[in-house]
Each structure stands twice: as structure tokens, then as C-alpha cells.
Design an enzyme around this catalytic site. Structure first.
Site, PDB file in Angstrom:
ATOM      1  N   HIS A  52       0.809  -1.221   0.000  1.00 27.84           N
ATOM      2  CA  HIS A  52       0.000   0.000   0.000  1.00 27.84           C
ATOM      3  C   HIS A  52       0.845   1.274   0.000  1.00 27.84           C
ATOM      4  O   HIS A  52       0.331   2.347  -0.303  1.00 27.84           O
ATOM      5  CB  HIS A  52      -0.998   0.000   1.171  1.00 27.84           C
ATOM      6  CG  HIS A  52      -0.423   0.339   2.500  1.00 27.84           C
ATOM      7  ND1 HIS A  52      -0.068  -0.624   3.427  1.00 27.84           N
ATOM      8  CD2 HIS A  52      -0.137   1.530   3.094  1.00 27.84           C
ATOM      9  CE1 HIS A  52       0.388  -0.042   4.513  1.00 27.84           C
ATOM     10  NE2 HIS A  52       0.361   1.279   4.340  1.00 27.84           N
ATOM     11  N   ASP A  82       0.245  -7.544   1.552  1.00 28.59           N
ATOM     12  CA  ASP A  82       0.625  -6.139   1.710  1.00 28.59           C
ATOM     13  C   ASP A  82       2.137  -5.963   1.776  1.00 28.59           C
ATOM     14  O   ASP A  82       2.661  -5.238   2.620  1.00 28.59           O
ATOM     15  CB  ASP A  82      -0.033  -5.510   2.937  1.00 28.59           C
ATOM     16  CG  ASP A  82       0.049  -3.980   2.913  1.00 28.59           C
ATOM     17  OD1 ASP A  82       0.230  -3.412   1.805  1.00 28.59           O
ATOM     18  OD2 ASP A  82      -0.042  -3.352   3.980  1.00 28.59           O
ATOM     19  N   SER A 160       4.718   2.696   7.979  1.00 29.47           N
ATOM     20  CA  SER A 160       4.363   1.566   7.117  1.00 29.47           C
ATOM     21  C   SER A 160       5.525   1.164   6.226  1.00 29.47           C
ATOM     22  O   SER A 160       6.120   1.996   5.552  1.00 29.47           O
ATOM     23  CB  SER A 160       3.166   1.920   6.234  1.00 29.47           C
ATOM     24  OG  SER A 160       1.993   2.007   6.996  1.00 29.47           O
TER      25      SER A 160
END
Length: 199
Positions: A52, A82, A160
Site C-alpha cells: 500500500h 501487503d 508503514s
């Protein structure tokens, strides 16, 4: 332990700046900038991050620990887990990849450390424990991530794609999301176990 792990792994952690195009309507569009983190896993410049973080990006720029900025390209990705691998080119510095650990024998209560670029602040260390294992985490697009690590190490926007580390400085997970009613850290973060990434 905190100081030792940080000094051994910080040079392996990078910031990732992305640029993508968001269409406002059929006549116009906007450039959208994003930030995330990643971790070097090879001396050839391969970087592990989240799907993402890089999906839809038209440009990828990596910020190394010495603050130098280099372009990167997407090598491969897995939306269901992911995770993504990008690679930097034209390397003018010696790269120090981090070591991949083993996430099959983790324990709730185990000490963990996270390094990343929350809110663009590169080289930020936070610490905590594994709060739970084998969580399921629904993504915004409806994808469900399974067998996820839950941690209370502070994870914020921009973390992230950065590594979740054990006390030996080995990567045991890739930080992927937070649970937050207000957009900031409330002590509930999630990471993809590294053994799922290895697969």
C-alpha cells in the site's frame, strides 16, 4: 539492547517518498504525495516495504540514512500480504542490508523494536512488546490480512513498510497499519510476519 539494535539496523532503514496521480474528473487530476518506510534486504539495493506504500506510484524516491535521495523502481508486490520489493539504482554508497529473522516462534510479551519514518521523521526508533499474535486485519479495499502480529510499539503514519525487530536486530515483521480513532498512535499497531514475506 535498544542502543545496540538501533546502531546496527538504522542504516538499513529508508524513507520512501511517492508521487501518484489522482483524477478529480475527466478533465483534471492532482499529484498526490505519500511517504512510508522500507528496509534494505540486499547489497544490490532491494528494499522491502508495504504494497500500500508503493501501489499506484508514478515515482519512487528513497531517502537513505545519510539523507541522500535516490530513485527506485518496483520489482514485485503481493497485495494479499501487503508487501512489495523495490530496488534503487545508481548506488553511490555502501549498503548495509538488515538480517531476516524467524517469525514462527514469537511469543506474546516478547520485546520488539520498530524503526521508520513516522510523519517523515526518518530514523525514528520506538519500542514495545508483542501484544498478540495471529490477528486478522481488514484493509480499506476489503482485503483481509491474516496471521498478523499486534504490537504496542508506537506505529504512526509513515512507519508503514519499516521493520519490526527482535532484540537481536533481526526483522521479524514489516509494520503495516495502526488502529487509531484519531490518526495517531494509541498503542495498537500491526506487522506482517517476516516468514509470510519470505514465502
Amino acid at each position: 539492547i535498544n542502543v545496540s539494535v538501533y546502531s546496527s539496523v538504522n542504516e538499513s532503514v529508508v524513507g520512501i517518498n511517492t508521487t501518484s496521480i489522482a483524477k478529480k474528473n475527466i478533465f483534471s487530476s492532482n499529484l498526490v504525495k505519500g511517504t512510508g518506510s522500507g528496509v534494505l534486504i540486499s547489497k544490490e539495493g532491494h528494499i522491502l516495504t508495504n504494497y500500500h506504500v508503493v501501489t499506484g506510484a508514478k515515482t519512487l524516491q528513497v531517502v537513505l540514512s545519510d539523507k541522500s535521495k535516490v530513485n527506485a523502481k518496483l520489482i514485485g508486490s503481493d497485495k494479499e500480504k501487503d508487501v512489495a520489493v523495490i530496488k534503487i539504482d545508481n548506488i553511490n554508497t555502501i549498503l548495509n542490508p538488515a538480517s531476516l529473522g524467524d517469525s514462527d516462534n514469537l511469543s506474546v510479551g516478547q520485546k520488539v523494536l520498530a524503526i521508520g519514518s513516522p510523519f517523515g521523521l526518518t530514523g525514528t526508533l520506538t519500542t514495545g512488546i508483542i501484544s498478540s499474535l495471529n490477528r486478522s486485519l481488514p484493509a480499506e479495499d476489503g482485503t483481509v490480512l491474516n496471521d498478523i502480529i499486534q504490537t504496542d510499539a508506537a506505529i504512526n503514519p509513515g512507519n508503514s513498510g519499516g521493520p519490526l525487530l527482535n532484540s537481536k536486530g533481526e526483522i521479524i515483521g514489516i509494520n503495516t497499519a495502526i488502529f487509531s480513532p484519531n490518526g495517531g498512535n494509541v498503542g495498537i499497531g500491526f506487522a506482517v510476519p517476516i516468514n509470510k514475506v519470505k514465502d
